[in-house]
Scaffold this active site. Structure first.
Site, PDB file in Angstrom:
ATOM      1  N   ARG A  21      53.492  68.027  46.751  1.00  0.00           N
ATOM      2  CA  ARG A  21      52.888  67.848  48.062  1.00  0.00           C
ATOM      3  C   ARG A  21      53.524  68.697  49.158  1.00  0.00           C
ATOM      4  O   ARG A  21      52.824  69.391  49.900  1.00  0.00           O
ATOM      5  CB  ARG A  21      52.969  66.363  48.499  1.00  0.00           C
ATOM      6  CG  ARG A  21      51.914  65.482  47.927  1.00  0.00           C
ATOM      7  CD  ARG A  21      52.486  64.099  47.654  1.00  0.00           C
ATOM      8  NE  ARG A  21      53.415  64.215  46.552  1.00  0.00           N
ATOM      9  CZ  ARG A  21      53.048  64.133  45.281  1.00  0.00           C
ATOM     10  NH1 ARG A  21      51.821  63.859  44.977  1.00  0.00           N
ATOM     11  NH2 ARG A  21      53.926  64.308  44.293  1.00  0.00           N
ATOM     12  N   ARG A  68      63.755  72.923  50.531  1.00  0.00           N
ATOM     13  CA  ARG A  68      64.031  71.671  49.807  1.00  0.00           C
ATOM     14  C   ARG A  68      65.243  71.926  48.937  1.00  0.00           C
ATOM     15  O   ARG A  68      65.291  72.910  48.207  1.00  0.00           O
ATOM     16  CB  ARG A  68      62.855  71.219  48.950  1.00  0.00           C
ATOM     17  CG  ARG A  68      63.283  70.087  48.021  1.00  0.00           C
ATOM     18  CD  ARG A  68      62.163  69.343  47.417  1.00  0.00           C
ATOM     19  NE  ARG A  68      61.416  68.583  48.401  1.00  0.00           N
ATOM     20  CZ  ARG A  68      60.445  67.738  48.075  1.00  0.00           C
ATOM     21  NH1 ARG A  68      60.123  67.561  46.811  1.00  0.00           N
ATOM     22  NH2 ARG A  68      59.781  67.089  49.013  1.00  0.00           N
TER      23      ARG A  68
HETATM   24  N1   CP Z   1      56.217  63.278  49.173  1.00  0.00           N
HETATM   25  C1   CP Z   1      56.818  64.374  48.647  1.00  0.00           C
HETATM   26  O1   CP Z   1      57.839  64.883  49.159  1.00  0.00           O
HETATM   27  O2   CP Z   1      56.236  64.811  47.503  1.00  0.00           O
HETATM   28  P1   CP Z   1      56.684  66.103  46.709  1.00  0.00           P
HETATM   29  O3   CP Z   1      58.046  65.807  46.108  1.00  0.00           O
HETATM   30  O4   CP Z   1      55.642  66.326  45.667  1.00  0.00           O
HETATM   31  O5   CP Z   1      56.802  67.237  47.681  1.00  0.00           O
END
Ligand code: CP
Length: 309
Positions: free
Chosen positions: A55, A105
């Site tokens: 996401r 991230r």
């Molecule tokens: N909600 C969220 O951070 O999903 P992802 O880990 O898929 O980015």
């Protein structure tokens, strides 16, 4: 007028209540289609994902492209020079010469702050270890506001892994601005860390810690369900002790005493804590929540890059 131009987005605590509401308001207008679709033409986003994501990475990428910008980046550490021993600081000091904004991230808490301190372009925290995930929080707040008509004085239950769940940490901090009554529902080994509770106490938040959802379900306007973060356990035996400890389904909801207009959010991905039978109930808003990542992240990118003042 609130400006986020050149501002880093590292912790939700860096935002005032007024800034949060302003961002949510612009996000609504963005969802309604207001504004040019080319406002980020010529700008480049570097999506640096040292941990898996569906996401966050794809919604940032979509948001950037829908506003006319370009995206570079990687989605796994193994294809980068990190495997040759390059430090995060060196990597980002190089990458800042290739782009206008970084979304990072990383599995280490504090990695986004270190990156922001190392480069002169804006940095957005796309989730750092078990610490925070501020852009998910804007998505969560946007969803709650849309579903409930406002953010003030809601009762919210946080269910699941509150020790490692960075989305729960950030959302609890954000809702401390809005008079929320908080219920932290977890097994003892996954309780929300003391540091977060102390911050909430300093903000006069009324909170309760319980182990069972049924103890508090009747009070809740929002249930924020989270996945148990298997990847953050150092001992697999400890994970096995809590695996599958909460399992929501339509049948479970039918048995629980809950408000008719309760809404269930989840940052996703889910594993076994929410059965698919829940998806068609009036409680479930987690797919809409994930889709709101587009207007919210469009807004954040456009504001930080100075295209929306
Ligand atoms: N909600 C969220 O951070 O999903 P992802 O880990 O898929 O980015």
């Amino acid at each position: 007028m609130i400006s986020l131009e050149n501002k880093d987005i590292i912790s939700i605590l860096d935002f005032t209540k007024e800034e949060i509401l302003y961002i949510l308001d612009i996000s609504k207008r963005m969802e309604e289609g207001e504004g040019s679709s080319e406002i980020l033409k010529g700008k480049v986003l570097a999506n640096l994902f040292f941990e898996p994501s569906t996401r966050t990475r794809l919604s940032f990428e979509t948001a950037m492209k829908r506003l006319g910008g370009d995206v570079v980046g990687f989605d796994e550490l193994g294809t980068t020079s990190t495997v040759k021993g390059e430090s995060l600081r060196d990597s980002v000091k190089i990458i800042e010469g290739y782009c206008d904004i970084i979304v990072l991230r990383h599995f280490l808490e504090g990695a986004s702050r270190l990156t922001a301190d190392s480069v002169s372009i804006p940095v957005i925290n796309g989730g750092d270890g078990a610490s925070q995930h501020p852009t998910q929080t804007f998505v969560d707040l946007y969803t709650i506001k849309k579903e409930k008509g406002g953010l003030e004085n809601l009762s919210i239950g946080f269910l699941g892994d509150l020790k490692y769940g960075r989305t729960a940490h950030s959302l609890a901090y954000a809702l401390s601005n809005f008079g929320a009554e908080m219920y932290f529902i977890s097994p003892p080994s996954l309780r929300i860390p003391k540091d977060y509770l102390e911050e909430l106490e300093s903000r006069n938040v009324s909170y309760h810690e319980v182990e069972s959802l049924s103890e508090v379900s009747s009070k809740l306007d929002i249930l924020y369900c989270t996945r148990i973060q298997k990847e953050r356990f150092s001992d697999p035996v400890d994970y096995e002790k809590v695996r599958g400890i909460y399992k929501l389904s339509k049948a479970v909801m039918d048995e629980l005493n809950v408000k008719e207009d309760l809404k269930i959010l989840h940052p996703l991905p889910r594993v076994d804590e929410m059965d698919e039978s829940l998806d068609d109930t009036s409680y479930a808003v987690y797919f809409q929540q994930a889709h709101s990542g587009i207007p919210v992240r469009k807004t954040l990118l456009a504001m930080v890059l100075g295209a929306i003042k």
